[in-house]
Write an enzyme that holds these catalytic residues in place. Structure first.
Site, short mmCIF file in Angstrom:
data_model
loop_
_atom_site.label_atom_id
_atom_site.label_comp_id
_atom_site.label_asym_id
_atom_site.label_seq_id
_atom_site.Cartn_x
_atom_site.Cartn_y
_atom_site.Cartn_z
CG HIS A 165 -1.78 -1.35 1.04
ND1 HIS A 165 -2.10 -1.84 1.29
CD2 HIS A 165 -3.55 -0.90 0.60
CE1 HIS A 165 -3.77 -2.66 1.36
NE2 HIS A 165 -3.97 -0.89 1.06
CE LYS A 178 -6.96 -12.65 10.26
NZ LYS A 178 -6.84 -12.81 11.63
#
Lengths: 283, 190
Positions: B35, B98
């Protein structure tokens, strides 16, 4: 014995322990929440695929951890540490495992799951001439949800219950529930956590402590934890924990240590049994 | 609703909380370092309508070909510090991970029409079964295997459950609220 330890690591990583398989299937049958059923179904499918393909069930193949239960007269005791370290190196390539040993200051991954104090080996001695190696690779997500609480003795069993339930609530979906909760009471800080880890991982699921009042506490904590409604993966449902196991030691009059260790649904464990004649078996 | 989708995804606003999606096509892996890297240096591929997967896989190389061994989701909340900017800059349609994400991501999902979906934690082998190959990998030398930007070819990858939609709704808020009420009731009885 190196071959057998590699085999035990491979089986721990790729074949979910039979007790946990049954516990998860039973939970799926009983679960009433649709979202929770979707999650449990994926978990069941996952460990089935992992076993069939001999693949690690989770990509976090854990910190390689070994609890050794050894007789004073076990003749091969001098070889165990090197054998385990070598087996971890080989298993990393052969299973394969994700390299999970990182230097905390230099951020460098050793690449083979070994390093300072790892693989982690915990030794316990007893009468006898054989050894049992518990192979228990432990995932990082569930280990992050461990806790040590140095309670005031005055809070008593009530205080312990509240702290455990609040801990499970705060953990939410992070440790990949349905989890197995190990609770260690008494001793010192380190012993409370060691007892909690042994209770969480080494005991079968489900199982109850041999002493009645401890077993009753386990029942009560299990019921309360599943009333939280956190559910599989924290997405709601009846199945937050598969079981709660409690172990205790006598405590110092001024302390009430409470250790909590959380094991994810991927309850990876195998045993290597070695007798005094050098006969080795993986179970 | 159950959706069987091909990438890239054109309209993510149609998905509702609780919908289940299966993906065929490509998934792009990005964790913490990836990222940061893409935000700093730009993406080497077009991510519009892409499916971004928070995952650090186990892979091996055999005869010059990558094989994905196990590839379940990692905890998404670690990416909360980047995800809103990432969504604004690259416009992916579906984030997969998750545990859910926070308020900043939820706002970005709403503003740019994307969703967050949960894949069952720990299901690395099941995931690998649906990954049919590696199309490409970027920044491998620099970031290492778990953090590199992998482009996986996938078939019927799922079940992905929509837990944060493009209309400001988060499934996690509902579960947390209920669990807090349950907790208070339990504590009162101890």
């Amino acid at each position: 014995m190196i071959d057998e330890i590699v085999e035990a690591i491979r089986r721990a990583e790729t074949e979910l322990s039979e007790d946990t398989v049954k516990a998860l299937k039973d939970a799926y049958e009983k679960e009433t929440n649709e979202m929770a059923r979707t999650q449990l179904k994926a978990i069941i499918e996952n460990f089935t695929v992992a076993k069939k393909g001999s693949l690690p069930m989770c990509q976090d193949t854990g910190l390689q951890t070994f609890f050794i239960d050894m007789g004073y007269d076990f003749p091969y005791r001098a070889e165990l540490k090197n054998a385990i370290t070598e087996a971890v190196r080989r298993a990393t390539k052969e299973v394969p495992l994700r390299p999970n040993a990182v230097h905390p200051f230099l951020h460098k991954n050793s690449g083979d799951n070994t390093g300072r104090f790892v693989p982690y080996i915990h030794w316990e001695l007893r009468e006898g001439d054989d050894a049992v190696i518990h192979v228990i690779p432990k995932g990082g997500g569930s280990e992050n949800m461990s806790g040590l609480y140095m309670l005031s003795p005055g809070v008593g069993i009530k205080g312990i219950k509240k702290t455990v339930i609040e801990h499970i609530f705060r953990s939410g979906g992070k440790p990949c529930p349905p989890t197995i909760i190990g609770v260690g009471i008494g001793g010192g800080a380190d012993l409370a956590l060691t007892l909690a880890k042994k209770a969480a991982i080494l005991r079968p699921v489900p199982s109850r402590h041999e002493e009645k009042f401890v077993a009753e506490l386990e029942d009560e904590l299990y019921e309360m934890a599943n009333k939280l409604g956190i559910g599989p993966m924290g997405m709601g449902g009846d199945t937050t924990v598969l079981d709660v196991h409690v172990e205790y030691a006598h405590r110092h009059p001024a302390t009430l240590p409470l250790g909590i260790v959380t094991q994810c649904w991927a309850n990876r464990k195998r045993k290597v049994l070695i007798d005094s004649n050098g006969h080795v078996e993986v179970v | 609703m159950e959706y069987h989708e091909k990438t890239p995804i054109e309209d993510a606003r149609k998905y509702k909380l609780g919908d289940v999606i299966y993906i065929t096509g490509e998934m792009i892996l990005a964790r913490d370092e990836a990222h940061k890297k893409l935000l700093d240096e730009g993406a080497p591929i077009n991510l519009k309508g892409a499916v971004i997967y928070h995952c650090g896989p186990v892979v091996t190389k055999k005869n010059g070909e990558w094989k994905v061994v196990s590839a379940g989701p990692t905890t998404s909340i670690r990416m909360e510090i980047f995800e809103d900017e990432f969504i604004e800059k690259f416009r992916p349609a579906i984030i997969v991970g998750k545990g859910g994400m926070g308020e900043r991501t939820l706002k970005a999902l709403q503003k740019y029409g994307a969703v967050y979906t949960a894949y069952t934690g720990g299901c690395g082998a099941l995931a690998a079964e649906r990954i049919k190959g590696v199309k490409n990998v970027y920044f491998l030398d620099e970031l290492g295997i778990p953090e590199a930007v992998w482009v996986f070819k996938v078939e019927e990858f799922g079940p992905l459950v929509v837990t944060m939609d493009a209309h400001g709704n988060s499934y996690y808020d509902n579960v947390d609220e209920k669990a807090k009420k349950n907790l208070d009731a339990i504590l009162a009885q101890i």
